[in-house]
Design an enzyme around this catalytic site. Structure first.
Site, PDB file in Angstrom:
ATOM      1  N   HIS A  50       0.639  -1.299  -0.132  1.00 49.18           N
ATOM      2  CA  HIS A  50       0.112   0.131  -0.064  1.00 49.18           C
ATOM      3  C   HIS A  50       0.675   1.399   0.155  1.00 49.18           C
ATOM      4  CE1 HIS A  50      -3.682  -2.298   0.378  1.00 49.18           C
ATOM      5  NE2 HIS A  50      -2.878  -2.996   1.229  1.00 49.18           N
ATOM      6  N   LEU A 135      -1.882 -12.804  -5.717  1.00 45.82           N
ATOM      7  CA  LEU A 135      -0.570 -12.817  -6.567  1.00 45.82           C
ATOM      8  C   LEU A 135      -0.557 -12.187  -8.002  1.00 45.82           C
ATOM      9  CD1 LEU A 135       0.131 -16.384  -5.359  1.00 45.82           C
ATOM     10  CD2 LEU A 135       1.075 -14.514  -4.434  1.00 45.82           C
ATOM     11  N   ASP A 182       1.918  -3.906  -9.596  1.00 44.86           N
ATOM     12  CA  ASP A 182       1.664  -5.194 -10.414  1.00 44.86           C
ATOM     13  C   ASP A 182       1.795  -5.341 -11.805  1.00 44.86           C
ATOM     14  OD1 ASP A 182       0.881  -5.583  -7.796  1.00 44.86           O
ATOM     15  OD2 ASP A 182      -1.042  -5.625  -8.131  1.00 44.86           O
TER      16      ASP A 182
HETATM   17  C1  GLA Z   1      -2.804  -4.295  -5.320  1.00 44.83           C
HETATM   18  C2  GLA Z   1      -2.588  -3.223  -6.047  1.00 44.83           C
HETATM   19  C3  GLA Z   1      -1.241  -2.695  -6.044  1.00 44.83           C
HETATM   20  C4  GLA Z   1      -0.775  -2.277  -4.612  1.00 44.83           C
HETATM   21  C5  GLA Z   1      -1.056  -3.502  -3.619  1.00 44.83           C
HETATM   22  C6  GLA Z   1      -0.929  -3.186  -2.294  1.00 44.83           C
HETATM   23  O1  GLA Z   1      -2.201  -5.369  -5.629  1.00 44.83           O
HETATM   24  O2  GLA Z   1      -3.072  -3.625  -7.306  1.00 44.83           O
HETATM   25  O3  GLA Z   1      -0.980  -1.487  -6.991  1.00 44.83           O
HETATM   26  O4  GLA Z   1      -1.479  -1.328  -4.047  1.00 44.83           O
HETATM   27  O5  GLA Z   1      -2.641  -3.876  -3.707  1.00 44.83           O
HETATM   28  O6  GLA Z   1       0.293  -3.061  -1.898  1.00 44.83           O
END
Ligand code: GLA
Length: 393
Positions: A50, A135, A182
């Site tokens: 986050h 994941l 991600d």
């Molecule tokens: C999800 C979101 C990411 C990130 C995480 C938390 O995977 O897609 O962008 O904010 O949560 O770290």
């Protein structure tokens, strides 16, 4: 038909790569051969949770499990996945349907903006990533799709461009207010390395990670759309607006330092204080964790993972009891450390342990989890793997 014992059958199934499954699914669904195939990995975030939508650092790695696409240009848009095996013919300009095909529609819309989509395509999708385990199966899907569909249009987009298309598809088209972690790792992942991604400046720095890490699925499904995720983002934006009253020019929460926390506690509405505390302390932990990993100091890295989990539990309120249980037990069973990875509210725990006892640690944890929750958690290991790639047909 020869008798195949079920264990061997499942081993054989695992050996079939998602790319091969996508190709045969394509053949069976569209009665012709695909002309292009591409795949992209899921990810584990070692630490930096986050922080990406707060201008802070993240330390993810691409994993060996992937999502693959097989595709061919045609006049219509039609999608099939190995999960439901149903051919969905879609109108790219129609309202979203609130199903998995929305992610592909989003990618096509964003590629059109770049004049990098063909007029239509038939697309088959296969994956060996668990869905809802935190994941990042959605980024694996959108990045692989961006690669395959742009290739059909004769374009070779850079990893950065693919990550941006995938991010925009998820954020602007599907409506999940995610950060860029991600899609970035799915596009840029490197074998044998985690990537320290400083989201404010956009820099990517590989940090060698030669060993294995373990995934322990809690079995509690996390779904990003509609979860508390968007609420946390709103809280962070609100906190940033408050902080700007005394720190004009502040661009991101991650620019605040731990030394400013007492002042933050005095000035912010109490419910927002722990959210900011998490972002500020996690930012510091992530940079320390990258330094520890770079120095091969797994003990310090493990301690930071556990502290990160504790911060998610106490301050960000995004963990679940099953994950808290596993993280606590991991320490008791000789792991360097463990934490809930990904957005939270379900999903999987990542665990690092000394190589000579990692298998034993995981087995002991699984049986303690079974005693407590009455079911075995799914556990597996992975190494840091490559990002998006074209597959041979
Ligand atoms: C999800 C979101 C990411 C990130 C995480 C938390 O995977 O897609 O962008 O904010 O949560 O770290």
């Amino acid at each position: 038909m020869p008798h195949i014992p079920s264990r061997e059958k499942s081993l054989a199934a695992r050996r079939l790569s998602p790319a091969r499954v996508a190709t045969s699914l394509f053949d069976a669904s569209f009665a012709t051969r695909p002309t292009v195939s591409a795949s992209a990995p899921g990810r584990v975030n070692l630490i930096g949770e986050h922080t990406d939508y707060n201008g802070g650092p993240v330390l993810p790695l691409a994993i060996e499990r992937r999502t693959a696409i097989a595709a061919r240009a045609t006049p219509r848009w039609a999608f099939v996945s190995a999960t439901d095996k149903k051919v969905h013919e879609v109108d790219i300009d129609a309202p979203m349907r609130q199903e998995w095909t929305d992610y592909l529609v989003g990618v096509v819309r964003e590629l059109r903006v770049l004049r990098s989509a063909p007029p239509g395509a038939e697309i088959a999708v296969a994956s060996n990533l668990p869905i809802g385990a935190g994941l990042s199966s959605s980024a694996a899907l959108t990045v692989a799709a961006a690669k395959a569909i742009s290739l059909l249009a004769g374009r070779r987009l850079s990893p950065a461009a693919l990550a941006e298309v995938a991010f925009r598809a998820e954020y602007h088209q599907v409506g999940v207010r995610c950060g860029r972690m991600d899609q970035t790792i799915a596009a840029h992942g490197q074998r044998g390395a985690a990537l320290l991604f400083e989201t404010a400046g956009g820099t990517l720095q590989p940090v060698p990670l030669p060993g294995r890490l373990w995934i322990l699925e809690t079995g509690v499904s996390h779904r990003l759309t509609g979860s508390a995720f968007n609420e946390r983002r709103r809280e962070c934006e609100e906190a940033l607006a408050f902080c700007r009253e005394w720190r004009p020019g502040l661009s991101y929460l991650a620019q605040l330092t731990p030394a400013e926390l007492p002042e933050i506690e005095r000035r912010l509405p109490p419910p927002l204080v722990p959210r900011v505390r998490h972002v500020v302390t996690e930012t510091a932990r992530t940079r320390s964790a990258a330094a520890a990993l770079g120095a091969g100091d797994m003990v310090t890295l493990g301690r930071l993972l556990v502290e990160g989990h504790e911060s998610l539990r106490r301050d960000y309120a995004s963990t679940i009891p099953e994950a808290d249980f596993l993280v606590e037990a991991a320490q008791a069973h000789g792991a360097y450390g463990a934490r809930l990875t990904g957005a939270g509210w379900g999903g999987a725990v990542v665990l690092l342990a000394p190589p000579d006892r990692e298998a034993r640690t995981v087995a002991e944890l699984a049986s303690e989890f079974q005693m407590r929750y009455g079911r075995m958690p799914v556990t597996w290991s992975t190494r840091a793997a490559r990002g998006v790639r074209r597959e041979t047909l």
